[in-house]
Every structure is written in C-alpha cells, then in structure tokens.
Write a protein that holds these residues in place. Sequence first.
Motif, mmCIF file in Angstrom:
data_model
loop_
_atom_site.group_PDB
_atom_site.id
_atom_site.type_symbol
_atom_site.label_atom_id
_atom_site.label_comp_id
_atom_site.label_asym_id
_atom_site.label_seq_id
_atom_site.Cartn_x
_atom_site.Cartn_y
_atom_site.Cartn_z
ATOM 1 N N ALA A 122 10.796 -14.951 -0.992
ATOM 2 C CA ALA A 122 9.803 -15.775 -0.281
ATOM 3 C C ALA A 122 8.389 -15.421 -0.738
ATOM 4 O O ALA A 122 7.569 -16.314 -1.007
ATOM 5 C CB ALA A 122 9.955 -15.584 1.224
ATOM 6 N N ALA A 123 8.106 -14.125 -0.837
ATOM 7 C CA ALA A 123 6.782 -13.697 -1.280
ATOM 8 C C ALA A 123 6.500 -14.154 -2.704
ATOM 9 O O ALA A 123 5.381 -14.595 -3.025
ATOM 10 C CB ALA A 123 6.663 -12.178 -1.177
ATOM 11 N N ALA A 124 7.512 -14.065 -3.567
ATOM 12 C CA ALA A 124 7.332 -14.494 -4.958
ATOM 13 C C ALA A 124 7.056 -15.989 -5.063
ATOM 14 O O ALA A 124 6.424 -16.447 -6.014
ATOM 15 C CB ALA A 124 8.571 -14.129 -5.774
ATOM 16 N N LEU A 125 7.515 -16.750 -4.079
ATOM 17 C CA LEU A 125 7.288 -18.196 -4.051
ATOM 18 C C LEU A 125 6.016 -18.564 -3.288
ATOM 19 O O LEU A 125 5.756 -19.742 -3.048
ATOM 20 C CB LEU A 125 8.493 -18.905 -3.436
ATOM 21 C CG LEU A 125 9.765 -18.883 -4.287
ATOM 22 C CD1 LEU A 125 10.946 -19.438 -3.489
ATOM 23 C CD2 LEU A 125 9.574 -19.677 -5.576
ATOM 24 N N GLY A 126 5.245 -17.562 -2.889
ATOM 25 C CA GLY A 126 3.954 -17.806 -2.271
ATOM 26 C C GLY A 126 3.968 -17.935 -0.766
ATOM 27 O O GLY A 126 2.941 -18.285 -0.165
ATOM 28 N N ASP A 139 0.835 -1.204 0.000
ATOM 29 C CA ASP A 139 0.000 0.000 0.000
ATOM 30 C C ASP A 139 0.873 1.257 0.000
ATOM 31 O O ASP A 139 0.570 2.227 -0.705
ATOM 32 C CB ASP A 139 -0.923 0.018 1.226
ATOM 33 C CG ASP A 139 -2.046 -1.003 1.128
ATOM 34 O OD1 ASP A 139 -2.293 -1.489 0.005
ATOM 35 O OD2 ASP A 139 -2.646 -1.324 2.165
ATOM 36 N N LYS A 140 1.956 1.228 0.769
ATOM 37 C CA LYS A 140 2.864 2.373 0.820
ATOM 38 C C LYS A 140 3.780 2.419 -0.398
ATOM 39 O O LYS A 140 4.152 3.498 -0.868
ATOM 40 C CB LYS A 140 3.734 2.299 2.082
ATOM 41 C CG LYS A 140 2.975 2.381 3.383
ATOM 42 C CD LYS A 140 3.961 2.255 4.554
ATOM 43 C CE LYS A 140 3.248 2.218 5.884
ATOM 44 N NZ LYS A 140 4.197 2.006 7.013
ATOM 45 N N PHE A 141 4.165 1.250 -0.891
ATOM 46 C CA PHE A 141 5.134 1.147 -1.986
ATOM 47 C C PHE A 141 4.558 0.224 -3.066
ATOM 48 O O PHE A 141 4.919 -0.960 -3.127
ATOM 49 C CB PHE A 141 6.472 0.605 -1.471
ATOM 50 C CG PHE A 141 7.015 1.340 -0.275
ATOM 51 C CD1 PHE A 141 7.642 2.567 -0.421
ATOM 52 C CD2 PHE A 141 6.893 0.799 0.997
ATOM 53 C CE1 PHE A 141 8.143 3.247 0.675
ATOM 54 C CE2 PHE A 141 7.389 1.463 2.106
ATOM 55 C CZ PHE A 141 8.012 2.702 1.943
ATOM 56 N N PRO A 142 3.657 0.737 -3.909
ATOM 57 C CA PRO A 142 2.981 -0.119 -4.895
ATOM 58 C C PRO A 142 3.932 -0.838 -5.842
ATOM 59 O O PRO A 142 3.604 -1.913 -6.353
ATOM 60 C CB PRO A 142 2.075 0.865 -5.651
ATOM 61 C CG PRO A 142 1.874 2.007 -4.715
ATOM 62 C CD PRO A 142 3.149 2.120 -3.939
ATOM 63 N N TRP A 143 5.123 -0.284 -6.057
ATOM 64 C CA TRP A 143 6.092 -0.917 -6.957
ATOM 65 C C TRP A 143 6.573 -2.265 -6.438
ATOM 66 O O TRP A 143 7.102 -3.072 -7.207
ATOM 67 C CB TRP A 143 7.286 0.008 -7.194
ATOM 68 C CG TRP A 143 7.880 0.596 -5.958
ATOM 69 C CD1 TRP A 143 7.577 1.795 -5.377
ATOM 70 C CD2 TRP A 143 8.873 -0.010 -5.110
ATOM 71 N NE1 TRP A 143 8.331 1.986 -4.243
ATOM 72 C CE2 TRP A 143 9.126 0.906 -4.051
ATOM 73 C CE3 TRP A 143 9.582 -1.206 -5.162
ATOM 74 C CZ2 TRP A 143 10.055 0.638 -3.052
ATOM 75 C CZ3 TRP A 143 10.506 -1.480 -4.159
ATOM 76 C CH2 TRP A 143 10.729 -0.562 -3.119
ATOM 77 N N LEU A 144 6.376 -2.540 -5.149
ATOM 78 C CA LEU A 144 6.791 -3.840 -4.618
ATOM 79 C C LEU A 144 6.045 -4.992 -5.293
ATOM 80 O O LEU A 144 6.620 -6.061 -5.526
ATOM 81 C CB LEU A 144 6.561 -3.894 -3.111
ATOM 82 C CG LEU A 144 7.581 -3.175 -2.229
ATOM 83 C CD1 LEU A 144 7.073 -3.059 -0.792
ATOM 84 C CD2 LEU A 144 8.927 -3.887 -2.261
ATOM 85 N N GLU A 145 4.769 -4.789 -5.618
ATOM 86 C CA GLU A 145 4.009 -5.843 -6.296
ATOM 87 C C GLU A 145 4.626 -6.161 -7.648
ATOM 88 O O GLU A 145 4.734 -7.335 -8.043
ATOM 89 C CB GLU A 145 2.553 -5.429 -6.461
ATOM 90 C CG GLU A 145 1.787 -5.375 -5.140
ATOM 91 C CD GLU A 145 0.321 -5.087 -5.347
ATOM 92 O OE1 GLU A 145 -0.061 -4.672 -6.469
ATOM 93 O OE2 GLU A 145 -0.459 -5.268 -4.394
#
Length: 232
Positions: free
Chosen positions: A96-100, A63-69
Amino acid sequence: MKRALVLRHVDYEGIAGYREPIEAAGYAIERVAAHHAGCAKLDTLSPDLLVVMGGPMGAYDTDKFPWLEDEIAVIRRRLAADLPILGVCLGSQLIAAALGADVRKGPVREIGFAPLSLTDAGKAGPLRHLDGVAMLHWHGDTFDVPAGTDLLATTASYAQAFARGRNMLALQFHAEMGEDERFEHWLTNDVAEIAEVGETPEALRAAHDRLGPTAVAAGRAMIGEWLAGLAN
C-alpha cells in the motif's frame, strides 16, 4: 523451476501454510531477511514471485527501521513492472505504501479469529474460498486502499485485502498460520496486546486449535487459485 523470493522481517514470520501451494505450483522458495540484506540492493525483479511477509514494525516506522524505505522502493519497482507479488500483513501495508497510500495505526487492535466480509470483487476471485471461514487477525495498523486497486475484503474496522489485476494480492489477515510454533511465539511475546483486546493466550490457543486448520486449508486453496491465474 520457477523462483519465489520470500522477504522476511523477523525470523519467526515465515511463509508457513502458504509454502505448500507455492511449491505445488512449481516454485523453489528462497528466503531473505530483508532487514539484514541491504534492501536497496535486493533484486526483486528476477524472481518469478515475490512474497513480502509480516513483522511487528509499521510501514511508517522508517525512523526506527531506515531499511523500510529501501524495501518500499524495491517493492515499488516490482509493482511498476507488474510482476507477481503477494503481501501478508506488514507485506500488504508495504505494498500500500509503495502505491502511495497512507499507512497508519488503526482505530483498534484486531487479534483473534473472525470472518471476512467479501466485496463483489472478492467473491469473484480466489478469496471466494474464504467466504464464511473465520480468519486469524493479528494487527493494529491499517491503510487506505490504494488508487487503481480493488478492495476484496473487510472487517468492521479494517480493509483486509486488495488486488491490482491478476499479479498483485495484498492480505492483511493471516490465512497461513496453521499448526506452527510461530503462533506460540506470538502468544508468548504479545501478552500486553492480547490483554488489550480482552483475550488470553489460552483462549486464543484453543480457538487456533479449533479454527486454524479450516482457515489454513481455505488459505491454501486461495493462494493456489491466485497462482494459477497469474498473468506472467
């Protein structure tokens, strides 16, 4: 010459002590400010090596840094292609997030030097160079170890490293921070966090002077061995 693309999230979070083994392995290093570059358009497939560095934000702060998505999406594409990727601190959390896996605030903030507890998988690979060496920790977030990866190291409160095959290595701790002005930036800008864990900038500086060179030397040996074993 091979190309290593380094994604930075703040100007003071650079590749630091890892530069030496990466260049020694024949890579020319390019640096991109991921938060300024339009992450969705980043080409993370053509570099021979992708290095995702740290930063003060959390992988969940979209939410603070939309580019993270967008950054997580381009990291996911590289992981799907099984191309070499190294993540450091926030970089490990983004992998880790990219791997779910779930990434969240940890139970305690971890700042200062402490050794790792290596798993059998950790002792059998490049992290063996870190066995018994106090590593620098500077984080308050944690993650679930992603499915299909091997846990390599822990501390009492945190998973500290995981890998998938030979081409992906994720490190929560900082073996790259040697004699560098960026450590002084952390001391100056994280005063409240340092006080929260009962430390002082002076004590951390003294510990860094005493333990940092050994930690960085071990980290360089680790990265050199990992690079030598890449499958691509």
